[in-house]
Design an enzyme around this catalytic site. Sequence first.
Site, PDB file in Angstrom:
ATOM      1  N   ARG A   1       9.979  12.302  -7.811  1.00  0.00           N
ATOM      2  CA  ARG A   1       9.319  11.040  -7.491  1.00  0.00           C
ATOM      3  C   ARG A   1       9.206  10.765  -6.009  1.00  0.00           C
ATOM      4  O   ARG A   1       8.158  10.394  -5.510  1.00  0.00           O
ATOM      5  CB  ARG A   1      10.092   9.841  -8.059  1.00  0.00           C
ATOM      6  CG  ARG A   1       9.589   9.318  -9.345  1.00  0.00           C
ATOM      7  CD  ARG A   1      10.767   8.741 -10.095  1.00  0.00           C
ATOM      8  NE  ARG A   1      11.740   9.784 -10.247  1.00  0.00           N
ATOM      9  CZ  ARG A   1      11.736  10.650 -11.247  1.00  0.00           C
ATOM     10  NH1 ARG A   1      10.849  10.559 -12.181  1.00  0.00           N
ATOM     11  NH2 ARG A   1      12.629  11.622 -11.322  1.00  0.00           N
ATOM     12  N   THR A   2      10.312  10.916  -5.296  1.00  0.00           N
ATOM     13  CA  THR A   2      10.288  10.463  -3.909  1.00  0.00           C
ATOM     14  C   THR A   2       9.284  11.286  -3.115  1.00  0.00           C
ATOM     15  O   THR A   2       8.418  10.743  -2.418  1.00  0.00           O
ATOM     16  CB  THR A   2      11.699  10.530  -3.292  1.00  0.00           C
ATOM     17  OG1 THR A   2      12.571   9.785  -4.126  1.00  0.00           O
ATOM     18  CG2 THR A   2      11.718   9.940  -1.897  1.00  0.00           C
TER      19      THR A   2
ATOM     20  N   ARG B   1      14.630  14.158   3.277  1.00  0.00           N
ATOM     21  CA  ARG B   1      15.752  14.063   2.337  1.00  0.00           C
ATOM     22  C   ARG B   1      16.712  15.184   2.667  1.00  0.00           C
ATOM     23  O   ARG B   1      16.294  16.327   2.885  1.00  0.00           O
ATOM     24  CB  ARG B   1      15.264  14.201   0.902  1.00  0.00           C
ATOM     25  CG  ARG B   1      16.407  14.395  -0.064  1.00  0.00           C
ATOM     26  CD  ARG B   1      15.999  14.253  -1.492  1.00  0.00           C
ATOM     27  NE  ARG B   1      15.683  12.866  -1.803  1.00  0.00           N
ATOM     28  CZ  ARG B   1      15.503  12.411  -3.036  1.00  0.00           C
ATOM     29  NH1 ARG B   1      15.597  13.225  -4.071  1.00  0.00           N
ATOM     30  NH2 ARG B   1      15.222  11.144  -3.254  1.00  0.00           N
TER      31      ARG B   1
ATOM     32  N   LYS C   1      17.762  29.868   7.796  1.00  0.00           N
ATOM     33  CA  LYS C   1      18.092  30.793   8.898  1.00  0.00           C
ATOM     34  C   LYS C   1      19.098  30.168   9.857  1.00  0.00           C
ATOM     35  O   LYS C   1      19.440  30.754  10.872  1.00  0.00           O
ATOM     36  CB  LYS C   1      16.827  31.128   9.681  1.00  0.00           C
ATOM     37  CG  LYS C   1      15.749  31.798   8.881  1.00  0.00           C
ATOM     38  CD  LYS C   1      14.573  32.081   9.812  1.00  0.00           C
ATOM     39  CE  LYS C   1      13.377  32.582   9.034  1.00  0.00           C
ATOM     40  NZ  LYS C   1      12.179  32.606   9.903  1.00  0.00           N
TER      41      LYS C   1
ATOM     42  N   HIS D   1      19.349   5.203   0.516  1.00  0.00           N
ATOM     43  CA  HIS D   1      18.018   5.608   0.035  1.00  0.00           C
ATOM     44  C   HIS D   1      17.088   4.401   0.204  1.00  0.00           C
ATOM     45  O   HIS D   1      16.688   3.755  -0.766  1.00  0.00           O
ATOM     46  CB  HIS D   1      18.130   6.021  -1.435  1.00  0.00           C
ATOM     47  CG  HIS D   1      16.957   6.772  -1.974  1.00  0.00           C
ATOM     48  ND1 HIS D   1      15.727   6.820  -1.351  1.00  0.00           N
ATOM     49  CD2 HIS D   1      16.823   7.520  -3.113  1.00  0.00           C
ATOM     50  CE1 HIS D   1      14.899   7.556  -2.077  1.00  0.00           C
ATOM     51  NE2 HIS D   1      15.546   7.995  -3.142  1.00  0.00           N
TER      52      HIS D   1
HETATM   53  C1  NCD Z   1      17.531   8.917  -6.858  1.00  0.00           C
HETATM   54  C2  NCD Z   1      18.100   9.697  -5.687  1.00  0.00           C
HETATM   55  O1  NCD Z   1      17.540  10.732  -5.285  1.00  0.00           O
HETATM   56  O2  NCD Z   1      19.090   9.222  -5.152  1.00  0.00           O
HETATM   57  N1  NCD Z   1      16.286   9.416  -7.283  1.00  0.00           N
HETATM   58  C3  NCD Z   1      15.145   8.972  -6.700  1.00  0.00           C
HETATM   59  O3  NCD Z   1      14.939   9.138  -5.520  1.00  0.00           O
HETATM   60  N2  NCD Z   1      14.293   8.274  -7.462  1.00  0.00           N
HETATM   61  C4  NCD Z   1      18.467   8.737  -7.977  1.00  0.00           C
HETATM   62  C5  NCD Z   1      19.096   9.955  -8.572  1.00  0.00           C
HETATM   63  O4  NCD Z   1      18.832  11.092  -8.186  1.00  0.00           O
HETATM   64  O5  NCD Z   1      19.896   9.762  -9.490  1.00  0.00           O
END
Ligand code: NCD
Length: 306
Positions: free
Chosen positions: A51-52, A101, A80, A129
């Site tokens: 999703r993100t 991320r 690397k 997040h």
């Molecule tokens: C969350 C995350 O990555 O922290 N997912 C997301 O970004 N929608 C929640 C999760 O992974 O449980």
Amino acid sequence: MRHLISPLDFSVDETNQLLALAEDIASDPKKYSKVCRGKKLATLFYEPSTRTRLSFEAAMLNLGGSVLGFSSADSSSAAKGESVADTIRVISGYADIAAMRHPKEGAPYVASLHSTIPVINAGDGGHQHPTQTLTDLLTIHSLKGRLDHLTIGLCGDLKFGRTVHSLINALVRYPNIRFVMISPEELRIPTYIRKEVLDDHHIPYEEVESLEDAMPKLDILYMTRVQKERFFNEEDYIRLKDRYILDPAKMKYAREDMLVLHPLPRVNEISVEVDKDPRAAYFKQAQLGVYARMALIMTLLEVGLC
Ligand code: NCD
């Protein structure tokens, strides 16, 4: 130039403005289809995501911009041994904005120190997040009409769940917020959040183990996945992973207007039968994430409708 590393990087007024922009985008996305023409978003994902990353990419494409990036550490020069600092220096010359991320807490912050383009934290380890939080706030505001006077149940992995940490940080700034934290003893909210966020803001909260007992009090139930990848041993994960399973029988304890949110991905913590309950808002939440990210990209790039 601004970054988004923590939800507190935006004041309450700025957050509200961003949510108003996201709501306007949601009401007529086509109006915004060219505002980022010629701009590029880099997605630097060192950890898995559906999703993100894809909602960031959809957001930039919806705004008329383009995207580039990688979706695992193995397919980048991190494999690397390249540092985040060097990577972002280079990417600063290739793109106008970056979403990162990373499994290490603080990596997007380090990147922001070495970047000449805005850096967005798309999740750093078990820490924060903030773009999920913008999505959560937008969902609550769109469906409940307010971000104040709410009792929010947070259920599951409150220790490692970064979405919960960011959501608490953001919500304590609104009037009359209370939390019911529902977790096993081992997965309680970290002490630094309890002390520095909840206690410092004089936020009323309870820590309980029973989901059924908590349900009748809640305006929002925020379910979370037990964060397997952050556990030190598999036995603990296996013991705790199915501690909470929201099913139609438990939904009977909830108010008629309670909303169920979940950042997704779900594993077992919400049974699929709950999906057809009108109070289940998690798929709507995932859709709203695109609009929240469109509003964020526009805000950080300082572009608007001409
Ligand atoms: C969350 C995350 O990555 O922290 N997912 C997301 O970004 N929608 C929640 C999760 O992974 O449980």
